[in-house]
Design a protein around this motif. Structure first.
Motif, short mmCIF file in Angstrom:
data_model
loop_
_atom_site.label_atom_id
_atom_site.label_comp_id
_atom_site.label_asym_id
_atom_site.label_seq_id
_atom_site.Cartn_x
_atom_site.Cartn_y
_atom_site.Cartn_z
N MET A 120 0.83 -1.20 0.00
CA MET A 120 0.00 0.00 0.00
C MET A 120 0.87 1.26 0.00
O MET A 120 2.06 1.21 0.31
N LEU A 121 0.25 2.36 -0.40
CA LEU A 121 0.96 3.64 -0.41
C LEU A 121 0.28 4.57 0.58
O LEU A 121 -0.93 4.75 0.54
N ILE A 122 1.07 5.11 1.50
CA ILE A 122 0.52 6.15 2.38
C ILE A 122 1.11 7.47 1.89
O ILE A 122 2.25 7.80 2.18
N GLY A 123 0.31 8.17 1.10
CA GLY A 123 0.79 9.37 0.43
C GLY A 123 1.57 10.34 1.30
O GLY A 123 2.72 10.66 1.01
N PRO A 124 0.97 10.82 2.39
CA PRO A 124 1.61 11.88 3.17
C PRO A 124 2.97 11.50 3.73
O PRO A 124 3.79 12.37 4.00
N THR A 125 3.23 10.21 3.96
CA THR A 125 4.51 9.85 4.56
C THR A 125 5.47 9.24 3.54
O THR A 125 6.51 8.71 3.91
N SER A 126 5.09 9.28 2.25
CA SER A 126 5.95 8.66 1.24
C SER A 126 6.81 9.71 0.54
O SER A 126 6.44 10.88 0.43
N SER A 127 7.97 9.26 0.06
CA SER A 127 8.87 10.17 -0.66
C SER A 127 8.35 10.37 -2.08
O SER A 127 7.52 9.60 -2.57
#
Lengths: 314, 481
Positions: B384-391
């Motif tokens: 999964m992708l957690i937008g706010p904490t991803s580079s």
């Protein structure tokens, strides 16, 4: 209960019994080595490896038989699948498999025993802490035995557990006796001759029988008497006679619970009877080694029959 | 003594214990009163005690791919998660409604497919679904129950805002932690339980055994034989399998213990082969029967599906029940609940964009930095992708995956998950939590154990509560008020 669970419980007990006996053997070797010059000491350490039947494997890995090297091999070597640590590990794996058939206390005794030893044996063992390590192994085994005895329902689960213990114990006693007699008595003519009594002390010590034997015999060491004690004395909990009486009882109670006997009962009856007919004279007449080999084979046959009759494996 | 609070009073996040101005919410009033007179050092000492207790009793889980740490403890936090009786009554009505709808949905999908005919659910949703089993078409399991055990994952964003994050209709795990956490709390702080009225959870195994027995096939004996089927001692949840079998008084079986004999599934006991009536399986559908599914499976039982379809054994949960806990299906749950119950859903979903739909996809691609994007069939917080904490790079890489196979993904807003304080050496610190209540379904009705498993992200600011990724657990209390 499931056949697979019975198998796990049986082997959990076999591994723990073997681990304890291995530690006792090492303890006896340790004491001997302390009273020897270094040459003779390394001979003592070698005899520990021989008694465990691991000479070939050990020699393939190491040269020489220094105390620390032998101890580390026997207790914790990753290369040694029969090290005390891996036996505790296998006992614990079996306990996990059969966990829902064990009481909380028994499971915790096995699990904590494994955790304690894993911790103690994380570093190499030195002569200065060998005593501590060995007594920890004995203590953990004792805790397990106490938990088993004190908390488990006397049903099939318990009978399989005890059967595993006594099959293993009978086997170990017979093997230790066999090897030691071989080493100590190259020919039968030596029987009765005066030999180094400390050697006999070692045999007894490795079977936790030194004090009892001295007490019974006012300190006299006599090879024949010792053999009689270890094989035929039904009062001594590590003798062959005691082990077989226990084994017979456990299986008899199992038959009672299940409402039927099977092939293994005939086999145990035969072996127990055969054993009870022996005298120490008749044993030495056949030859002690021949007798012990015969016994080990019969014992193995009983173990196989238990596994077969109670469907340990599909 | 007042425990230091490491709370962020400016955060918009809802903390379940403290109000923004530092007051205590009603649910925690009694607990806080007790906590304030406890010594910080004594509490720290208690924490170490709890860990030793878990090690000794072997409450561990295995992590795949970690050789050395073969068995790990799930971190346990001593501050309970507390829900008032009123909150719980509301929640449990919503959960029951949802679980009834899920069972009805599965039955419908394998029979007349009314919901598809009515145009409320696109057919592709289950046709493309790996969990869909053609073997189940036209077959009704004993008692008509598909999901004997359900875990509904809830998150909270405000005083009155609970939402369903996920439905677990296959083999929800974690119930052993719910039970052991309570045991641990009662052993550590008995006085708390005399002071506060907390609804008990310890009868779960007994209820489970009864509920499963009530789903036994017609050919079962008067006291149905129930067994727990585990993949074995190396499975990550083995502890739980053994624990439940033990507490239910059921056998813990592996595939190798079973075979099919005289049209029944039988287990190899020390006294011969004996029929099993209900199998609470903790292995995936794929591995159940090498004859029907994965032919290389060594975990399952050849021929078990034939016995099942002949109605001579109950498998819980039913094979193929997984069609209902797919994340794409999830996005339709409000419609599904309404379709089968005729009522408005009591528990809302988290707003969800289906990337299979063109407009949604465009929106999601434009807002990747602020969304959580999940694989439709993924679980355990993987993929999964957690937008706010991803580079930026991670987002770019994910964008490519999403564009290549949009129907594989759904997206949700990054929720301000509620927090509950955890106990740290420096004081009480807020951490995000979720809640998984456990639900039992039988022809006799639906039972929900008060509370459930609270998972907590142990890392500051983290939203991932999965134990496989460092999450911990808390004892969850429902007050008897």
């Amino acid at each position: 209960m499931l056949g697979r669970t019975a198998n796990s419980i049986f082997w959990m007990c076999r591994y723990l019994e073997r681990a304890e006996n291995t530690a006792r053997l090492l303890d006896a070797g340790f004491r001997m080595s302390l009273t020897r010059a270094s040459d003779a000491a390394s001979e003592e350490w070698r005899s520990v490896i021989v008694t465990l039947g691991q000479l070939e494997h050990y020699d393939s890995l190491y040269d020489g038989y220094s105390g620390p090297q032998v101890c580390n091999y026997v207790l914790r070597d990753r290369e040694n699948p029969s090290s005390v640590l891996s036996m505790f590990e296998m006992a614990r794996t079996n306990a996990r498999v059969a966990r829902s058939s064990l009481t909380m206390e028994v499971w915790e005794a096995v699990n904590e025993g494994w955790m304690t030893l894993k911790d103690i044996l994380a570093r190499p063992v030195r002569e200065s802490n060998l005593g501590t390590v060995l007594s920890a192994i004995r203590r953990e085994s004792t805790l397990f035995r106490g938990a088993t005895y004190g908390t488990m329902l006397r049903n099939d689960i318990y009978h399989f557990a005890r059967a595993g213990t006594f099959i293993e114990r009978a086997d170990n006693t017979a093997r230790i006796l066999d090897v030691k007699y071989h080493l100590l008595l190259p020919s039968l003519s030596y029987v009765g001759s005066s030999l180094d009594s400390s050697q006999w002390d070692q045999v007894l010590r490795s079977l936790a029988g030194d004090r009892v034997y001295s007490w019974l015999n006012a300190g006299q060491m006599d090879p024949r008497g010792i053999a009689e004690f270890l094989i035929l004395d039904w009062r001594f909990p590590r003798s062959l006679a005691f082990s077989y009486e226990q084994l017979r009882q456990q299986l008899a109670e199992l038959a009672l619970e299940y409402g039927q006997e099977s092939d293994v009962h005939v086999l145990i009856g035969n072996t127990a009877h055969w054993l009870s007919e022996r005298t120490i004279d008749s044993i030495f007449e056949t030859g002690l080694h021949e007798f012990l080999i015969d016994f080990i084979d019969r014992n193995q046959a009983v173990a196989n029959a238990i596994a077969e009759d109670y469907r340990f494996i599909a | 003594m007042q425990h230091k609070r490491l709370m962020n009073t400016t955060s918009p996040t809802f903390d379940e214990m403290f109000t923004a101005d530092g007051g205590i919410r009603p649910a925690y009033a009694g607990y806080n009163e007790w906590l304030e007179v406890q010594d910080q050092h004594w509490m720290t000492h208690k924490g170490a005690e709890a860990e030793a207790f878990f090690r000794r009793t072997g409450i561990t889980f295995n992590v795949y791919g970690e050789q050395d740490a073969e068995e790990r403890l799930i971190p346990f936090d001593m501050v309970p998660r507390i829900i008032t009786g009123a909150e719980w009554r509301k929640l449990s009505r919503g959960i029951e409604q949802r679980v009834r709808a899920i069972n009805a949905l599965i039955h419908d999908l394998y029979h007349r497919q009314e919901i598809i005919r009515s145009g409320r659910l696109p057919e592709r949703l289950f046709r493309d679904n790996d969990a869909w089993l053609p073997e189940m078409v036209g077959f009704t399991p004993p008692g008509g129950v598909y999901t004997h055990i359900v875990g509904i994952d809830l998150v909270r964003t405000g005083a009155d805002e609970f939402m369903v994050l996920e439905d677990n209709a296959r083999t929800p795990s974690g119930v052993s932690y719910m039970l052991e956490n309570r045991e641990t709390m009662m052993a550590m702080f008995p006085e708390l339980f005399t002071k506060m009225r907390v609804r008990p959870v310890s009868d779960y195994p007994r209820r489970l055994a009864k509920s499963l027995a009530a789903c036994a096939p017609d050919c079962a004996s008067r006291r149905p034989v129930v067994a727990v089927l585990t993949p074995g001692v190396y499975n990550s949840a083995y502890f739980e399998h053994a624990f439940l079998a033990d507490q239910m008084g059921a056998e813990l079986i592996e595939g190798s213990d079973l075979h099919v004999e005289n049209g029944r599934v039988c287990m190899r006991t020390t006294r011969g082969y004996q029929p099993v009536d209900v199998i609470y399986r903790r292995i995936d559908d794929d591995f159940l029967d090498p004859l029907s599914f994965n032919p290389s499976s060594l975990l399952g039982v050849p021929g078990i599906m034939d016995v099942y379809r002949a109605g001579r054994v109950t498998i819980a949960n039913a094979p193929g029940a997984g069609v209902a806990d797919d994340k794409a299906i999830y996005s339709f749950m409000p419609e599904i609940v309404e379709f089968y119950t005729g009522e408005k859903p009591l528990l809302p979903n988290v707003p969800t964009w289906r990337c299979a739909e063109k407009d949604s996809l465009a929106y999601v691609l434009d807002h990747l930095e602020e969304l959580v994007v999940k694989e439709v069939h993924g679980s355990g917080g993987y993929g999964m992708l957690i937008g706010p904490t991803s580079s930026k790079r991670e987002i770019r890489a994910f964008r490519r995956k999403l564009e290549a196979k949009p129907e594989n993904y759904i997206a949700q807003p990054t929720l301000a998950l509620s927090t509950v304080p955890i106990f740290t050496r420096k004081g009480l610190a807020p951490r995000h939590v979720d809640l998984r209540p456990f639900v039992l379904v039988s022809p006799k009705g639906i039972e929900i154990t008060p509370g459930g498993l609270t998972r907590v992200a142990m890392k500051k600011g983290s939203l991932v509560v999965n134990s496989s990724q460092g999450g911990g657990t808390k004892d969850s209390w429902v007050l008897d008020d």
